[in-house]
Design a protein around this motif. Structure first.
Motif, PDB file in Angstrom:
ATOM      1  N   LEU A 243      46.154  37.544  46.218  1.00  0.00           N
ATOM      2  CA  LEU A 243      46.668  36.202  46.149  1.00  0.00           C
ATOM      3  C   LEU A 243      46.093  35.266  47.288  1.00  0.00           C
ATOM      4  CD1 LEU A 243      50.604  36.562  46.138  1.00  0.00           C
ATOM      5  CD2 LEU A 243      49.146  35.700  44.504  1.00  0.00           C
TER       6      LEU A 243
ATOM      7  N   MET B 220      42.723  33.782  45.721  1.00  0.00           N
ATOM      8  CA  MET B 220      42.822  33.146  44.487  1.00  0.00           C
ATOM      9  C   MET B 220      42.765  31.617  44.634  1.00  0.00           C
ATOM     10  SD  MET B 220      45.934  34.837  42.368  1.00  0.00           S
ATOM     11  CE  MET B 220      45.920  36.251  41.537  1.00  0.00           C
TER      12      MET B 220
ATOM     13  N   LEU C  82      46.050  30.651  40.924  1.00  0.00           N
ATOM     14  CA  LEU C  82      47.565  30.832  41.272  1.00  0.00           C
ATOM     15  C   LEU C  82      48.579  30.475  40.526  1.00  0.00           C
ATOM     16  CD1 LEU C  82      46.910  29.712  45.044  1.00  0.00           C
ATOM     17  CD2 LEU C  82      47.814  31.764  44.265  1.00  0.00           C
ATOM     18  N   ARG C  83      48.356  29.032  39.828  1.00  0.00           N
ATOM     19  CA  ARG C  83      49.192  28.438  38.922  1.00  0.00           C
ATOM     20  C   ARG C  83      49.426  29.477  37.506  1.00  0.00           C
ATOM     21  NH1 ARG C  83      51.121  24.055  40.257  1.00  0.00           N
ATOM     22  NH2 ARG C  83      50.002  22.700  41.872  1.00  0.00           N
TER      23      ARG C  83
ATOM     24  N   ARG D 103      48.796  32.776  37.616  1.00  0.00           N
ATOM     25  CA  ARG D 103      49.795  33.974  38.099  1.00  0.00           C
ATOM     26  C   ARG D 103      51.297  33.499  38.365  1.00  0.00           C
ATOM     27  NH1 ARG D 103      51.251  38.766  37.798  1.00  0.00           N
ATOM     28  NH2 ARG D 103      51.484  39.799  39.667  1.00  0.00           N
ATOM     29  N   TRP D 104      51.384  32.349  38.689  1.00  0.00           N
ATOM     30  CA  TRP D 104      52.824  31.903  38.645  1.00  0.00           C
ATOM     31  C   TRP D 104      53.480  32.243  37.339  1.00  0.00           C
ATOM     32  CZ3 TRP D 104      56.015  29.451  42.494  1.00  0.00           C
ATOM     33  CH2 TRP D 104      57.298  28.771  42.130  1.00  0.00           C
TER      34      TRP D 104
ATOM     35  N   PRO E  63      48.915  24.695  46.863  1.00  0.00           N
ATOM     36  CA  PRO E  63      48.503  26.254  46.534  1.00  0.00           C
ATOM     37  C   PRO E  63      49.015  27.229  47.481  1.00  0.00           C
ATOM     38  CG  PRO E  63      46.775  24.704  46.126  1.00  0.00           C
ATOM     39  CD  PRO E  63      47.710  23.937  46.873  1.00  0.00           C
TER      40      PRO E  63
ATOM     41  N   ARG F 130      51.287  30.292  46.574  1.00  0.00           N
ATOM     42  CA  ARG F 130      51.004  31.604  47.104  1.00  0.00           C
ATOM     43  C   ARG F 130      51.928  32.311  47.909  1.00  0.00           C
ATOM     44  NH1 ARG F 130      46.772  30.017  49.224  1.00  0.00           N
ATOM     45  NH2 ARG F 130      45.120  30.488  47.501  1.00  0.00           N
TER      46      ARG F 130
END
Length: 143
Positions: A12, A15, A20-21, A23-24, A37, A41
């Motif tokens: 993380l 990233m 990140l978005r 993964r969200w 971000p 995170r």
């Protein structure tokens, strides 16, 4: 902490915002709000730790909610009392940029310049008239 959780948290940290978005979406099943971000995170990291290590005990969650006022609202921001001491740092994120100000004996230092007030800095950052103490979170919004 498990080794796989440690690795995931480490990933993380490196990233990019688009990663990140993405993964969200995997973790929460929806689109992330328009926040920094760094906040994305941190929230993902919290959820991954919660899944891997378990939730906080309910009595601790209740106490945190009590300290925060109500669920879903911010705790009231106390009014600033007393003088601002030299060396005090104020940090605020504005339009994706971190604004870090340090109080000095002669005013407030930001961006290699010294200003007489926090309001001068807030005005320079935003291009609009702002209360400096309010901009930096020292006072609550008056209803």
């Amino acid at each position: 902490m498990t080794n796989s959780l440690s690795l995931e948290l480490g990933r993380l940290a490196t990233m990019k915002p688009t990663e990140l978005r993405s993964r969200w979406r995997e973790v929460y099943g929806n689109v992330a709000s328009n926040v920094s971000p760094d906040l994305i995170r941190r929230v993902i990291a919290y959820r991954l730790q919660e899944k891997g290590l378990g939730k906080l005990p309910s009595h601790i969650e209740r106490e945190l909610d009590r300290l925060n006022g109500k669920v879903g609202t911010s705790a009231p921001i106390p009014s600033r009392r007393g003088p601002i001491l030299p060396g005090t740092r104020f940090v605020r994120e504005w339009n994706g940029k971190t604004i870090a100000v340090t109080a000095t004996d002669s005013g407030f230092e930001w961006d290699n310049d010294t200003y007489r007030s926090l309001s001068e800095i807030a005005r320079k950052v935003t291009g609009a008239h702002w209360s400096g103490p309010r901009f930096f979170g020292l006072t609550a919004k008056v209803p």
